[in-house]
Design an enzyme around this catalytic site. Structure first.
Site, short mmCIF file in Angstrom:
data_model
loop_
_atom_site.label_atom_id
_atom_site.label_comp_id
_atom_site.label_asym_id
_atom_site.label_seq_id
_atom_site.Cartn_x
_atom_site.Cartn_y
_atom_site.Cartn_z
N GLU A 600 0.83 -1.21 0.00
CA GLU A 600 0.00 0.00 0.00
C GLU A 600 0.86 1.26 0.00
O GLU A 600 0.53 2.24 -0.67
CB GLU A 600 -0.95 -0.01 1.21
CG GLU A 600 -1.93 -1.17 1.21
CD GLU A 600 -2.72 -1.29 -0.07
OE1 GLU A 600 -3.03 -0.24 -0.68
OE2 GLU A 600 -3.02 -2.42 -0.48
N ASP A 656 3.99 -4.69 -6.05
CA ASP A 656 4.30 -6.02 -5.51
C ASP A 656 5.81 -6.22 -5.35
O ASP A 656 6.28 -6.68 -4.30
CB ASP A 656 3.74 -7.11 -6.43
CG ASP A 656 2.25 -7.33 -6.23
OD1 ASP A 656 1.71 -6.90 -5.19
OD2 ASP A 656 1.62 -7.92 -7.12
#
Length: 750
Positions: A600, A656
């Protein structure tokens, strides 16, 4: 000292010859050299030299024994110290449960260096091969069961308290016998309040706009358009009325080849609703057909959101007076005043229209209704739309009609039929969460997310945030200005862990439910809760905004980063086993929950990764790494039937890979500062291997082929992409060069 020998009798003195005096000097004795000392006769004492030699040998023997003993003691001590300071197996119940989960979902016959996804998720994906489920869905269902336990536990809450009303609503929803016993009468009363309709009952020929106002303001039904408040994206962030398309019940696919069959399915559904309300079959068929025709014409006037995005026509600012000129069939000022009763509105009030062409077309559809039966058909259309929205509060006959429609649509879409229906308790939990979210969220947090868990999660986030702050200076492509800007965002970043602070305060939600009344029927209670929720939402927009408004419920399993508010949100529902627990080995928490937190935070960089978003950066280097990343993901093979667009998922792929880098750096830093790390038994994994194993566990699942809006890559790529791009993974799992998880070329965006 040598041992003392036993005392012996003295030997007799030799005889003295006559004529010699005692102690006279004897004649010299001739001594011949001898290569060996003369043998000692038995019984004679040892010489001084022999005593000394024996004493020395004994001393060395004792010293050797002492050194050997010390060596053994020291070895045992080293063994104890090593095992007490090194990784110890975590034998607590929560750790053993996690081990069972890992052993169940993983496939130990798969080779980690060849297919790490199968190694971690192999058994899980084989069970769910035909379903779009993942490990997060498992956690979501676990949280739902926890909510059910909370709501069904026999606790005597104080009368009229927020908790008592929450539990009371859930139990009223679960009382299907009482709901079926009420029958259609509660709904008939609602229809009469709206002026009735020409299919059955009294019919008073009400004014179209009067009925529309009641539908939207009292019942929250928006058959022709949707009106709601949203804050302006730019300062001063004032609430502005938004006008948008309604939520069409018929799928938005007029050009689909089996679209006529879809319309016939909806026609049959509306006929069932009208018949259940006591209408004549012939009249019901006529009005249901006109309702389908009205909906189809509205769909023809609407544009899909994707098309509006491509055309750059997402919204247009106008005023109520101007909108009245463009769409005269609606009494806009009167309707909006009824919906937003707490606001003082005038014709000059600025509003945002999201699809102006649709609003114009909608006005024409209303104006072109059959002239002789104009009010009749519009009234029937609005009533049928209202009944569809109220089905969760109606008896089983209406719910069966809706279930039959869903199954027919699945058949027409070529999907496998869901042979089971959603349990009633899940539906009731969803409705309870909608109307009583603050209280139910607080109850969930108190039950599942202790202060210790919250402190541990906050500390984990702090480690992740600090690691990202340290890593900024290593980004080759980032300019100094952008680096300082990002550093400032990190320093000012707010994190909300578990649940919003305001819902955890005592009696915080009591005022929100003071206008809720529990009627004699569940439908009346449902409608009272709906009105209270709309009023609460409106007050929230018009009141002072001191904190970020959460986009998820505390029991949900999705975290997010709000760029506009610079807030990272991690709900309590996500920070649960098997992803997080204060009792887990730190490798598990950093690998699973820590990587989610880092993911995030990596979205802070999104504005720099889009074309033209970072003019002060090293553009050739940045573009080169982004191109490398796109091609890197395209090089992976996917399971049969899986597809993805690498450019569509580029930002999520970048997040990621960056998250894995940051989470590992944070874990290494933590290990330098802390001792006493533990591991999970029976897995044979070192702490660093366990870190990567836990990271991959978060991604386990099957791709959701139905969700075109999903910006993430398929789960197998979310595992293999970041891990194969990480050299330390190959080192800790001893992957040979050139194997799938240790390729010759990697990207270095982060």
């Amino acid at each position: 000292m040598p041992p003392r020998l036993p005392t012996q009798a003295a030997a007799p003195s030799p005889p003295r010859l006559p004529g010699l005096r005692p102690h006279a000097a004897a004649l010299p004795t001739l001594r011949l050299p001898s290569p060996h000392p003369p043998p000692r006769l038995p019984g004679l004492p040892e010489s001084r030299e022999e005593w000394s030699s024996r004493r020395t040998l004994l001393r060395w023997g004792l010293l050797s024994i002492l050194l050997l003993s010390l060596t053994l003691v020291f070895s045992v001590l080293l063994f104890y110290i090593f095992h007490s300071c090194g990784p110890r197996p975590c034998e607590s119940p929560v750790c053993l449960e996690l081990v069972a989960t890992y052993l169940t979902t993983g496939n130990t016959s798969a080779q980690p260096c060849t297919d790490f996804f199968s190694f971690v998720c192999g058994n899980l994906t084989s069970v769910w091969a035909n379903e779009s489920r993942d490990i997060l869905q498992v956690l979501k269902e676990k949280n739902q069961n926890q909510l059910r336990k909370i709501l069904e536990t026999s606790i005597l809450w104080p009368p009229d308290s927020a908790e008592e009303k929450t539990v009371r609503f859930y139990k009223a929803c679960m009382d299907t016998e009482a709901i079926d016993a009420s029958g259609v009468e509660p709904l008939t009363q609602v229809i009469e309040e709206l002026g009735g309709w020409p299919i059955s009952g009294n019919w008073t020929l009400p004014d179209f706009n009067h009925t529309l106002k009641l539908l939207m303001s009292r019942y929250g039904s928006f058959p022709f358009f949707k009106a709601y408040l949203r804050l302006q994206p730019s300062s001063p962030h004032m609430p502005v009325i938004q006008i948008d398309q309604p939520e069409f019940q018929i799928p938005f696919q007029p050009d689909q080849k089996n679209y006529p069959e879809i319309l016939r399915a909806y026609l049959s559904y509306l006929q069932q609703l009208g018949t259940l309300l006591g209408g004549d079959q012939k009249a019901v068929s006529e009005h249901a057909s006109i309702s389908i025709s009205i909906t189809s014409n509205l769909l023809l006037a609407a544009k899909h959101l994707d098309q509006r995005k491509r055309e750059g026509n997402l919204f247009q600012e106008t005023t109520i007076a101007q909108l009245q000129e463009m769409a005269p069939s609606i009494d806009w000022l009167s309707c909006l005043r009824a919906i937003f009763s707490s606001m003082t509105l005038s014709p000059s009030e600025p509003i945002m229209v999201h699809d102006l062409e649709y609003i114009r077309g909608m006005s024409q559809v209303i104006g072109q209704a059959p002239k002789d039966r104009y009010r009749d058909y519009l009234q029937s259309h609005m009533i049928l739309q209202l009944v569809s929205t109220l089905i969760p509060a109606l008896d089983s006959h209406f719910q069966n009609a809706q279930r039959n429609l869903s199954q027919k649509l699945q058949e027409l879409a070529g999907q496998s039929l869901i042979t089971f229906s959603i349990p009633r308790w899940k539906k009731c939990i969803e409705e309870t969460g909608t109307f009583f979210e603050p209280t139910l969220g607080a109850m969930f947090v108190q039950e599942t997310f202790s202060h210790g868990s919250r402190d541990a999660a906050t500390q984990l986030f702090s480690e992740i945030k600090n690691a990202l702050s340290r890593h900024l200076k290593r980004l080759r492509w980032m300019g100094e200005g952008s680096r300082r800007e990002t550093q400032a965002k990190l320093s000012q970043l707010k994190v909300e862990m578990g649940a919003p602070e305001e819902i955890l305060k005592p009696d915080a939600a009591k005022q929100n439910y003071q206008h809720i009344s529990f009627g004699p029927s569940f439908l009346q209670t449902f409608l009272s809760c709906s009105r209270a929720l709309r009023e609460r939402t409106l007050r929230g927009f018009l009141g002072p905004s001191s904190s970020h408004s959460w986009k998820v419920s505390p029991w949900e399993v999705h975290a997010y980063y709000s760029m506009s508010d610079n807030v990272a949100v991690f709900p309590a529902g996500l920070l649960q086993p098997p992803f997080f627990s204060p009792d887990y080995p730190s490798a598990v928490n950093f690998g699973a929950a820590g990587s989610v937190m880092a993911h995030e935070l990596m979205h802070i960089f999104n504005q720099y990764l889009v074309p033209g978003g970072c003019p002060a950066c090293d553009i050739p280097t940045l573009h080169g790494e982004l191109l490398c990343l796109q091609q890197y993901y395209e090089s992976f093979s996917l399971p049969a039937g899986s597809t993805f667009n690498s450019s569509h998922t580029l930002l999520e792929n970048a997040a990621d890979i960056g998250a894995l880098v940051i989470a590992m750096q944070a874990y290494r830093k933590w290990q330098q500062k802390h001792k006493g790390e533990t591991i999970l038994p029976r897995l044979g994994l070192s702490p660093y291997q366990l870190f990567y194993r836990s990271y991959a566990q978060v991604m386990c699942g099957t791709p959701n082929l139905k969700d075109a809006q999903d910006l993430h890559s398929p789960p197998i790529l979310r595992v293999h992409g970041p891990l194969s791009n990480t050299p330390t993974f190959a080192r800790y799992f001893s992957c040979s060069r050139g194997t799938p998880m240790n390729p010759d070329k990697r990207c270095q965006l982060w």
